[in-house]
Design an enzyme around this catalytic site. Structure first.
Site, PDB file in Angstrom:
ATOM      1  N   GLU A 103      53.597  63.569  54.386  1.00  0.00           N
ATOM      2  CA  GLU A 103      54.383  63.840  53.190  1.00  0.00           C
ATOM      3  C   GLU A 103      55.764  63.233  53.362  1.00  0.00           C
ATOM      4  O   GLU A 103      56.365  63.365  54.429  1.00  0.00           O
ATOM      5  CB  GLU A 103      54.507  65.351  53.012  1.00  0.00           C
TER       6      GLU A 103
ATOM      7  N   TYR B 151      55.505  53.388  56.500  1.00  0.00           N
ATOM      8  CA  TYR B 151      54.128  53.863  56.343  1.00  0.00           C
ATOM      9  C   TYR B 151      53.248  52.816  55.644  1.00  0.00           C
ATOM     10  O   TYR B 151      52.091  52.624  56.025  1.00  0.00           O
ATOM     11  CB  TYR B 151      54.107  55.180  55.553  1.00  0.00           C
TER      12      TYR B 151
HETATM   13  C1  LIG Z   1      61.998  56.207  59.119  1.00  0.00           C
HETATM   14  C2  LIG Z   1      62.454  55.946  60.566  1.00  0.00           C
HETATM   15  C3  LIG Z   1      61.660  56.868  61.504  1.00  0.00           C
HETATM   16  C4  LIG Z   1      62.146  54.478  60.913  1.00  0.00           C
HETATM   17  O1  LIG Z   1      62.429  54.278  62.291  1.00  0.00           O
HETATM   18  P1  LIG Z   1      62.907  52.860  62.869  1.00  0.00           P
HETATM   19  O2  LIG Z   1      62.765  52.904  64.338  1.00  0.00           O
HETATM   20  O3  LIG Z   1      64.243  52.523  62.339  1.00  0.00           O
HETATM   21  O4  LIG Z   1      61.809  51.891  62.221  1.00  0.00           O
HETATM   22  P2  LIG Z   1      61.386  50.440  62.748  1.00  0.00           P
HETATM   23  O5  LIG Z   1      62.543  49.726  63.341  1.00  0.00           O
HETATM   24  O6  LIG Z   1      60.154  50.584  63.579  1.00  0.00           O
HETATM   25  O7  LIG Z   1      61.031  49.761  61.351  1.00  0.00           O
HETATM   26  C5  LIG Z   1      59.722  49.841  60.824  1.00  0.00           C
HETATM   27  C6  LIG Z   1      59.692  49.380  59.388  1.00  0.00           C
HETATM   28  O8  LIG Z   1      60.249  50.382  58.557  1.00  0.00           O
HETATM   29  C7  LIG Z   1      60.942  49.763  57.485  1.00  0.00           C
HETATM   30  N1  LIG Z   1      62.371  50.070  57.604  1.00  0.00           N
HETATM   31  C8  LIG Z   1      63.006  50.646  58.659  1.00  0.00           C
HETATM   32  N2  LIG Z   1      64.314  50.796  58.380  1.00  0.00           N
HETATM   33  C9  LIG Z   1      64.495  50.299  57.121  1.00  0.00           C
HETATM   34  C10 LIG Z   1      65.617  50.184  56.266  1.00  0.00           C
HETATM   35  N3  LIG Z   1      66.829  50.607  56.645  1.00  0.00           N
HETATM   36  N4  LIG Z   1      65.426  49.660  55.044  1.00  0.00           N
HETATM   37  C11 LIG Z   1      64.207  49.236  54.638  1.00  0.00           C
HETATM   38  N5  LIG Z   1      63.093  49.321  55.416  1.00  0.00           N
HETATM   39  C12 LIG Z   1      63.237  49.848  56.631  1.00  0.00           C
HETATM   40  C13 LIG Z   1      60.703  48.279  57.619  1.00  0.00           C
HETATM   41  O9  LIG Z   1      59.511  47.991  56.909  1.00  0.00           O
HETATM   42  C14 LIG Z   1      60.519  48.129  59.105  1.00  0.00           C
HETATM   43  O10 LIG Z   1      59.772  47.014  59.470  1.00  0.00           O
HETATM   44  P3  LIG Z   1      60.560  45.617  59.776  1.00  0.00           P
HETATM   45  O11 LIG Z   1      61.662  45.923  60.727  1.00  0.00           O
HETATM   46  O12 LIG Z   1      59.472  44.758  60.346  1.00  0.00           O
HETATM   47  O13 LIG Z   1      61.073  45.148  58.441  1.00  0.00           O
HETATM   48  C15 LIG Z   1      63.994  56.158  60.727  1.00  0.00           C
HETATM   49  O14 LIG Z   1      64.657  55.461  59.705  1.00  0.00           O
HETATM   50  C16 LIG Z   1      64.419  57.619  60.676  1.00  0.00           C
HETATM   51  O15 LIG Z   1      64.428  58.314  61.686  1.00  0.00           O
HETATM   52  N6  LIG Z   1      64.786  58.102  59.465  1.00  0.00           N
HETATM   53  C17 LIG Z   1      65.231  59.493  59.316  1.00  0.00           C
HETATM   54  C18 LIG Z   1      64.075  60.462  59.465  1.00  0.00           C
HETATM   55  C19 LIG Z   1      62.991  60.208  58.435  1.00  0.00           C
HETATM   56  O16 LIG Z   1      63.258  59.904  57.285  1.00  0.00           O
HETATM   57  N7  LIG Z   1      61.730  60.397  58.867  1.00  0.00           N
HETATM   58  C20 LIG Z   1      60.576  60.245  57.988  1.00  0.00           C
HETATM   59  C21 LIG Z   1      60.272  61.532  57.346  1.00  0.00           C
HETATM   60  S1  LIG Z   1      58.879  61.415  56.249  1.00  0.00           S
END
Ligand SMILES: CC(C)(COP(=O)(O)OP(=O)(O)OC[C@H]1O[C@@H](n2cnc3c(N)ncnc32)[C@H](O)[C@@H]1OP(=O)(O)O)[C@@H](O)C(=O)NCCC(=O)NCCS
Length: 146
Positions: free
Chosen positions: A106, A118
């Site tokens: 979710e 995702y």
């Molecule tokens: C969502 C989250 C876990 C992603 O973690 P991350 O380590 O930064 O992600 P990654 O570096 O592995 O990136 C994976 C993909 O996510 C997307 N992504 C990550 N950050 C992004 C941003 N700021 N804007 C757009 N897309 C983004 C991209 O598709 C990226 O792939 P790419 O780098 O090849 O373009 C992180 O932003 C986070 O902790 N957010 C707060 C908590 C949260 O929202 N959790 C999800 C709850 S449902």
């Protein structure tokens, strides 16, 4: 980036996780909530470590044939370096090994960053829970994993 190690959650990880939780969510989980997760048989939680620092964590619940991702977050300083992808891949692999067929999660409608992650792994929106959060809708996303 230094080598990334993913290992099961234990109590010693929780103080660092709580800090990441607070910077990641408007309604962060408490320490007690994470302690409960360690003891729940159907809960599978992992942390991603860079050197000895917790850079992120993620977990799912295994209920019947389904895995439900209940949490995933990466420390702000480590975002956009592939740790979210590594954690999500690890959850999918772990679920496959447990012969789980379906994976759900979710996500807030406004959380397009997480939705992008995702979608990259083949999750699709199945339906919307209107106003599931006080200030936002919740999207249920699904992926067939085996
Ligand atoms: C969502 C989250 C876990 C992603 O973690 P991350 O380590 O930064 O992600 P990654 O570096 O592995 O990136 C994976 C993909 O996510 C997307 N992504 C990550 N950050 C992004 C941003 N700021 N804007 C757009 N897309 C983004 C991209 O598709 C990226 O792939 P790419 O780098 O090849 O373009 C992180 O932003 C986070 O902790 N957010 C707060 C908590 C949260 O929202 N959790 C999800 C709850 S449902």
């Amino acid at each position: 980036m230094q080598q990334l190690i993913i290992e099961p959650l234990n109590r010693s990880h929780i103080p660092q996780i709580i800090e990441i939780e607070k910077q990641s969510f408007p309604d962060p989980w408490t320490e007690e909530k994470f302690i409960q997760e360690i003891d729940l048989k159907f809960s599978h939680f992992y942390v991603a470590k860079v050197n000895d620092e917790i850079a992120g964590y993620a977990g799912f619940w295994h209920i019947t044939e389904e895995a439900n991702i209940v949490n995933i977050a990466v420390k702000k300083a480590y975002r956009r370096q592939g740790i979210g992808k590594n954690l999500l891949e690890y959850l999918i692999e772990s679920a496959k090994q447990k012969k789980i067929s379906d994976m759900y999660l979710e996500v807030r409608l406004k959380n397009t960053t997480a939705q992008e992650l995702y979608k990259k792994y083949g999750f699709e929106v199945c339906f919307t829970r209107k106003k599931y959060y006080n200030d936002d809708d919740g999207l249920i996303m699904y992926k067939k994993i085996s």
